[in-house]
Design a protein around this motif. Structure first.
Motif, PDB file in Angstrom:
ATOM      1  N   ASN A 134       0.832  -1.210   0.000  1.00  0.00           N
ATOM      2  CA  ASN A 134       0.000   0.000   0.000  1.00  0.00           C
ATOM      3  C   ASN A 134       0.863   1.256   0.000  1.00  0.00           C
ATOM      4  OD1 ASN A 134      -2.374  -1.493   0.084  1.00  0.00           O
ATOM      5  ND2 ASN A 134      -2.624  -1.291   2.298  1.00  0.00           N
ATOM      6  N   VAL A 135       1.888   1.259   0.845  1.00  0.00           N
ATOM      7  CA  VAL A 135       2.760   2.423   0.966  1.00  0.00           C
ATOM      8  C   VAL A 135       3.583   2.615  -0.312  1.00  0.00           C
ATOM      9  CG1 VAL A 135       4.730   3.380   2.245  1.00  0.00           C
ATOM     10  CG2 VAL A 135       2.822   2.340   3.481  1.00  0.00           C
ATOM     11  N   GLU A 136       3.977   1.522  -0.945  1.00  0.00           N
ATOM     12  CA  GLU A 136       4.764   1.617  -2.178  1.00  0.00           C
ATOM     13  C   GLU A 136       4.051   2.404  -3.260  1.00  0.00           C
ATOM     14  OE1 GLU A 136       7.684  -2.288  -2.241  1.00  0.00           O
ATOM     15  OE2 GLU A 136       5.697  -2.451  -3.145  1.00  0.00           O
ATOM     16  N   VAL A 137       2.755   2.309  -3.300  1.00  0.00           N
ATOM     17  CA  VAL A 137       1.985   3.055  -4.304  1.00  0.00           C
ATOM     18  C   VAL A 137       2.210   4.555  -4.112  1.00  0.00           C
ATOM     19  CG1 VAL A 137      -0.344   3.594  -5.135  1.00  0.00           C
ATOM     20  CG2 VAL A 137       0.257   1.233  -4.567  1.00  0.00           C
ATOM     21  N   GLU A 140       5.972   5.554  -4.892  1.00  0.00           N
ATOM     22  CA  GLU A 140       6.211   5.706  -6.332  1.00  0.00           C
ATOM     23  C   GLU A 140       5.593   7.008  -6.842  1.00  0.00           C
ATOM     24  OE1 GLU A 140       7.927   4.044  -8.587  1.00  0.00           O
ATOM     25  OE2 GLU A 140       8.555   2.394  -7.282  1.00  0.00           O
ATOM     26  N   PHE A 141       4.394   7.313  -6.385  1.00  0.00           N
ATOM     27  CA  PHE A 141       3.670   8.518  -6.805  1.00  0.00           C
ATOM     28  C   PHE A 141       4.452   9.779  -6.422  1.00  0.00           C
ATOM     29  CE2 PHE A 141       0.330  11.737  -5.876  1.00  0.00           C
ATOM     30  CZ  PHE A 141      -0.263  11.812  -7.139  1.00  0.00           C
ATOM     31  N   GLY A 145       7.448  13.100  -8.270  1.00  0.00           N
ATOM     32  CA  GLY A 145       7.217  14.538  -8.171  1.00  0.00           C
ATOM     33  C   GLY A 145       5.785  14.941  -7.887  1.00  0.00           C
ATOM     34  N   ASN A 146       4.937  13.979  -7.634  1.00  0.00           N
ATOM     35  CA  ASN A 146       3.521  14.288  -7.344  1.00  0.00           C
ATOM     36  C   ASN A 146       3.306  14.589  -5.876  1.00  0.00           C
ATOM     37  OD1 ASN A 146       2.464  13.619 -10.055  1.00  0.00           O
ATOM     38  ND2 ASN A 146       3.192  11.564  -9.547  1.00  0.00           N
ATOM     39  N   LYS A 147       2.193  15.199  -5.575  1.00  0.00           N
ATOM     40  CA  LYS A 147       1.802  15.505  -4.182  1.00  0.00           C
ATOM     41  C   LYS A 147       0.572  14.673  -3.838  1.00  0.00           C
ATOM     42  CE  LYS A 147       4.370  19.265  -3.288  1.00  0.00           C
ATOM     43  NZ  LYS A 147       5.407  19.209  -2.312  1.00  0.00           N
ATOM     44  N   ARG A 148       0.603  14.139  -2.632  1.00  0.00           N
ATOM     45  CA  ARG A 148      -0.563  13.398  -2.155  1.00  0.00           C
ATOM     46  C   ARG A 148      -1.635  14.380  -1.699  1.00  0.00           C
ATOM     47  NH1 ARG A 148       1.295   9.282   2.292  1.00  0.00           N
ATOM     48  NH2 ARG A 148       2.146  11.170   3.152  1.00  0.00           N
ATOM     49  N   VAL A 149      -2.876  13.994  -1.821  1.00  0.00           N
ATOM     50  CA  VAL A 149      -3.994  14.802  -1.325  1.00  0.00           C
ATOM     51  C   VAL A 149      -4.382  14.226   0.034  1.00  0.00           C
ATOM     52  CG1 VAL A 149      -6.373  15.532  -1.744  1.00  0.00           C
ATOM     53  CG2 VAL A 149      -4.793  15.230  -3.669  1.00  0.00           C
ATOM     54  N   TYR A 150      -4.368  15.078   1.051  1.00  0.00           N
ATOM     55  CA  TYR A 150      -4.691  14.623   2.418  1.00  0.00           C
ATOM     56  C   TYR A 150      -6.145  14.797   2.742  1.00  0.00           C
ATOM     57  CZ  TYR A 150       0.361  14.862   2.857  1.00  0.00           C
ATOM     58  OH  TYR A 150       1.698  14.699   2.669  1.00  0.00           O
TER      59      TYR A 150
END
Length: 150
Positions: A134-137, A140-141, A145-150
């Motif tokens: 799950n964390v690997e996804v 990789e994202f 250079g992407n940002k996660r949406v919290y």
């Protein structure tokens, strides 16, 4: 909610700290043993794949690899087909230390899992694999250079 990741982090930092102290006598510091183990297990691995296995950025991996090479644990060899690629191999010194690191890993596993049944150990292993996947996804994202949406 249980602080599962906090617990995992504390376990990882404690074991890393123990290893760093115990492997100091071999001139292995700051998690370099992790790299050496993966190189011994995968002779000829390239730096990028090694960084991916350990889940670190390329700069961190490059620094550890450089130190392992300086201290004589590994050597870089040109790829036979692509001279731009360096493959990583353990030296005699690295091969001699490898069983000691593996022995420490076996011991740490037995200490960490003391009192757990074989079934419980298997369950923990499989659940942690699922957590890692799950964390690997996200890893990789974000690595791209992407940002996660919290």
């Amino acid at each position: 909610m249980n602080e599962i990741l906090r617990e995992i982090g504390m376990i990882a930092r404690a074991l890393d700290s123990i290893s760093n102290i115990e492997f100091k006598e071999f001139d292995l510091t700051k998690g370099q043993y992790l790299y050496l183990v993966r190189i011994c297990e995968n002779p000829g691995i390239i730096q990028e794949k090694l960084a991916e296995l350990i889940k670190v950025d390329r700069t961190t991996a490059a620094r550890a690899i450089r130190n392992l090479e300086i201290n004589g644990f590994i050597e870089k060899r040109d790829d036979e087909l692509n001279k731009k690629i360096n493959r990583l191999f353990p030296t005699e010194k690295g091969i001699r230390v490898f069983p000691i690191i593996k022995r420490e890993n076996v011991h740490s596993n037995s200490v960490a899992l003391a009192g757990f049944s074989e079934s419980e150990t298997e369950t923990i292993f499989h659940l942690l694999q699922r957590v890692r996947k799950n964390v690997e996804v996200d890893w990789e994202f974000v690595k791209k250079g992407n940002k996660r949406v919290y």
